[in-house]
Design a protein around this motif. Structure first.
Motif, short mmCIF file in Angstrom:
data_model
loop_
_atom_site.label_atom_id
_atom_site.label_comp_id
_atom_site.label_asym_id
_atom_site.label_seq_id
_atom_site.Cartn_x
_atom_site.Cartn_y
_atom_site.Cartn_z
N THR A 81 -51.26 51.50 19.79
CA THR A 81 -52.10 51.47 18.47
C THR A 81 -52.96 52.53 18.21
O THR A 81 -53.04 52.94 16.98
CB THR A 81 -53.31 50.30 19.01
OG1 THR A 81 -52.38 48.87 19.46
CG2 THR A 81 -54.03 49.87 17.52
N ILE A 82 -53.47 53.34 19.24
CA ILE A 82 -54.28 54.72 18.78
C ILE A 82 -53.27 55.59 18.15
O ILE A 82 -53.69 56.29 17.07
CB ILE A 82 -55.13 55.18 19.97
CG1 ILE A 82 -56.09 54.08 20.68
CG2 ILE A 82 -55.82 56.50 19.75
CD1 ILE A 82 -56.64 54.56 22.00
N ILE A 83 -52.34 55.74 18.65
CA ILE A 83 -51.24 56.85 18.20
C ILE A 83 -50.94 56.33 16.76
O ILE A 83 -50.98 57.01 15.81
CB ILE A 83 -49.92 57.00 18.84
CG1 ILE A 83 -50.53 57.64 20.37
CG2 ILE A 83 -48.97 57.68 18.29
CD1 ILE A 83 -49.47 57.73 21.69
N SER A 84 -50.54 55.02 16.51
CA SER A 84 -50.26 54.47 15.25
C SER A 84 -51.27 54.73 14.17
O SER A 84 -51.14 55.18 13.08
CB SER A 84 -50.05 53.15 15.24
OG SER A 84 -49.69 52.41 14.25
N GLU A 85 -52.62 54.47 14.46
CA GLU A 85 -53.56 54.91 13.87
C GLU A 85 -53.91 56.24 13.51
O GLU A 85 -54.02 56.47 12.31
CB GLU A 85 -54.88 54.32 14.08
CG GLU A 85 -54.85 52.52 14.24
CD GLU A 85 -54.66 52.22 12.50
OE1 GLU A 85 -55.78 52.36 11.86
OE2 GLU A 85 -53.81 51.40 12.47
N SER A 86 -53.73 57.02 14.28
CA SER A 86 -53.64 58.67 14.12
C SER A 86 -52.61 59.09 13.03
O SER A 86 -52.71 59.87 12.33
CB SER A 86 -53.28 59.46 15.36
OG SER A 86 -54.14 59.17 16.29
N ASP A 87 -51.34 58.49 13.22
CA ASP A 87 -50.32 58.72 12.09
C ASP A 87 -50.77 58.37 10.73
O ASP A 87 -50.64 58.89 9.67
CB ASP A 87 -49.02 57.89 12.40
CG ASP A 87 -48.20 58.66 13.64
OD1 ASP A 87 -48.63 59.85 13.80
OD2 ASP A 87 -47.44 57.82 14.41
N ARG A 88 -51.38 57.05 10.77
CA ARG A 88 -52.02 56.56 9.24
C ARG A 88 -53.19 57.36 8.84
O ARG A 88 -53.39 57.48 7.74
CB ARG A 88 -52.31 54.98 9.45
CG ARG A 88 -52.67 54.40 8.28
CD ARG A 88 -52.94 52.70 8.41
NE ARG A 88 -54.26 52.46 9.05
CZ ARG A 88 -55.27 52.39 7.83
NH1 ARG A 88 -54.95 52.53 6.84
NH2 ARG A 88 -56.36 52.11 8.42
#
Length: 479
Positions: A308-315
């Motif tokens: 989730t944290i990595i996905s939000e970093s991409d966003r």
């Protein structure tokens, strides 16, 4: 010359005979129109007066000499003659006058004027006919007069053809000449400006216009009231201390273009700074993402949290990039709009609940659309944030989707019952950096519109002060 004009008119009148007499006798009021046509055909300078001494007509040869035509007079020959043409008049004999007439071109002409009665064929007096001859003039024949008129006409025709306004004033600041362009630019009637006080004429256009400021600064620019137009007024050198010349130009478009250039330079500078800033942010987020991936390998138990944290970093990187207007290529597969809205509305509804705002959804079945998921999320977030701030607690927001088969587009409609937007502010809401909010950036809507445009879509806002706001988001279909 007056004798010959009278004889010529009598010969013409005699030919009219019975028809002329019937015309006069059948009318209770004098009908001079047919006489006007006759004197306009004469080569000499002629004025007609009624028995009260009022000027009822000036033939076109004399008008042309003075720089006018019948359309300029507008039918009121007596007013025009006494207020504009007549400079000085002295009675020499019972029916002979020494008069000086003003020319439109800024000089005077001296004449001997002889008054006689114009008689009908049966001896009845019709009106007074005044014939004018030059005093001490080199123009002895009508050929000389016509050559002189052609010279004046050709010179001043050029002045009237230019789109620059020209005002010529004497030492007392009275307007001695004003060309057609000046009349049009300043919405003036020549008759109301000629020989009037220049300062009063300019003040009638706008109280802010200061004649002394124009003269002292040599140039000044004024925004004419209720017109949206800017006029520059510049003093020009006439090489004659007896006259002052002011050049008038419409500089509205020039000023607008200057503003556009200034804003463009400002945005270019901001763009350069933003590129550097985003490059550094992207590097930092990439570093954080790398360390998170290493931690994820060591901590297998909480892998979903790291995802989730990595996905939000991409966003975060995608959102930051969108502020530069950098939009990724449209996905080939397209997206299910309603599914995306339902998924993203969870976050928006959470904030709406916190603000005590009700969101009403009406999502109709629509085709697949062409846009990036994260980019559309950003657009929706920007629009909803504006609605939240506009309506406050207790308000309502409606979101609907529908397909317009006529335009072949899908429309997301977001409406609120907030305070609405006034007309002047509505014109500027899409302008980058324009904001009415204390903590606003003025970028949300302009970026949203830019995102949609790059995918072939659009964003339009409809609002009225006190009645709420509607935002329509238009999306292209997946091909």
């Amino acid at each position: 010359m007056s004798k010959y004009i009278n004889v010529a008119l009598k010969l013409i009148l005699k030919k009219r005979g019975i028809i002329m007499d019937k015309m006069i006798r059948s009318s209770k009021e004098p009908n001079y129109n047919w006489i006007f046509d006759l004197v306009d055909g004469l080569k000499g300078f002629t004025i007609l007066k009624n028995f009260d001494g009022e000027v009822i007509y000036i033939n076109k040869v004399l008008l042309r000499l003075l720089g006018f035509n019948h359309d300029d007079i507008g039918g009121n020959y007596d007013f025009f003659f006494k207020n504009f043409f007549l400079n000085e008049a002295k009675k020499v004999d019972e029916n002979i006058y020494d008069i000086t007439l003003n020319s439109r071109y800024g000089f005077t002409l001296r004449f001997k004027m002889v008054d006689n009665f114009l008689n009908s064929d049966d001896g009845r007096k019709l009106c007074i006919i005044s014939t004018l001859n030059f005093v001490k003039s080199e123009l002895d024949t009508m050929r000389d007069v016509n050559a002189y008129l052609d010279l004046l006409y050709n010179r001043f025709k050029l002045v009237d053809m230019v789109d620059t306004g020209i005002l010529l004033m004497d030492k007392r600041r009275r307007i001695e000449y004003i060309n057609k362009a000046a009349c049009q630019l300043m919405c003036l009637d020549y008759k109301k400006a000629y020989r009037k006080d220049a300062e009063k004429v300019l003040k009638s256009l706008d109280e802010k216009i200061n004649f002394d400021e124009i003269v002292s600064n040599k140039i000044a620019v004024y925004n004419l009231k209720d017109s949206g137009r800017f006029l520059s007024m510049e003093v020009a050198d006439t090489y004659d201390d007896n006259f002052l010349c002011i050049i008038v130009k419409d500089v509205t478009e020039k000023l607008k273009f200057g503003e556009i250039i200034e804003k463009s330079e400002k945005f270019n500078l901001m763009g350069s700074l933003a590129v550097s800033l985003i490059h550094e942010i992207k590097n930092s987020i990439t570093s954080i993402k790398g360390f998170l991936q290493l931690m994820q390998l060591k901590d297998k138990a909480n892998a979903s949290f790291f995802d989730t944290i990595i996905s939000e970093s991409d966003r975060i990187i995608d959102l930051v990039m969108s502020y530069l207007g950098v939009v990724r290529n449209s996905p080939d597969e397209g997206i299910d709009l309603n599914e995306l809205i339902e998924k993203y509305m969870i976050l928006i509804e959470a904030e709406a609940k916190h603000r005590q705002i009700e969101i009403i959804k009406k999502l109709r079945q629509v085709p697949m659309v062409k846009i990036d998921n994260n980019q559309l999320k950003q657009v929706l977030l920007n629009v909803f944030q504006n609605s939240f701030q506009a309506i406050g607690s207790g308000g309502k927001i409606w979101i609907t989707t529908r397909f317009n088969s006529y335009t072949n587009r899908v429309i997301i409609k977001i409406a609120d019952n907030g305070g609405g937007i006034d007309r002047e502010t509505l014109k500027k809401v899409m302008v980058p950096l324009f904001t009415t909010k204390k903590d606003g950036t003025g970028l949300g809507l302009s970026i949203s519109k830019n995102i949609l445009n790059k995918y072939g879509g659009d964003l339009k806002i409809f609002s009225k002060k006190g009645t709420g706001t509607i935002v329509n988001i238009y999306l292209e279909l997946k091909k």
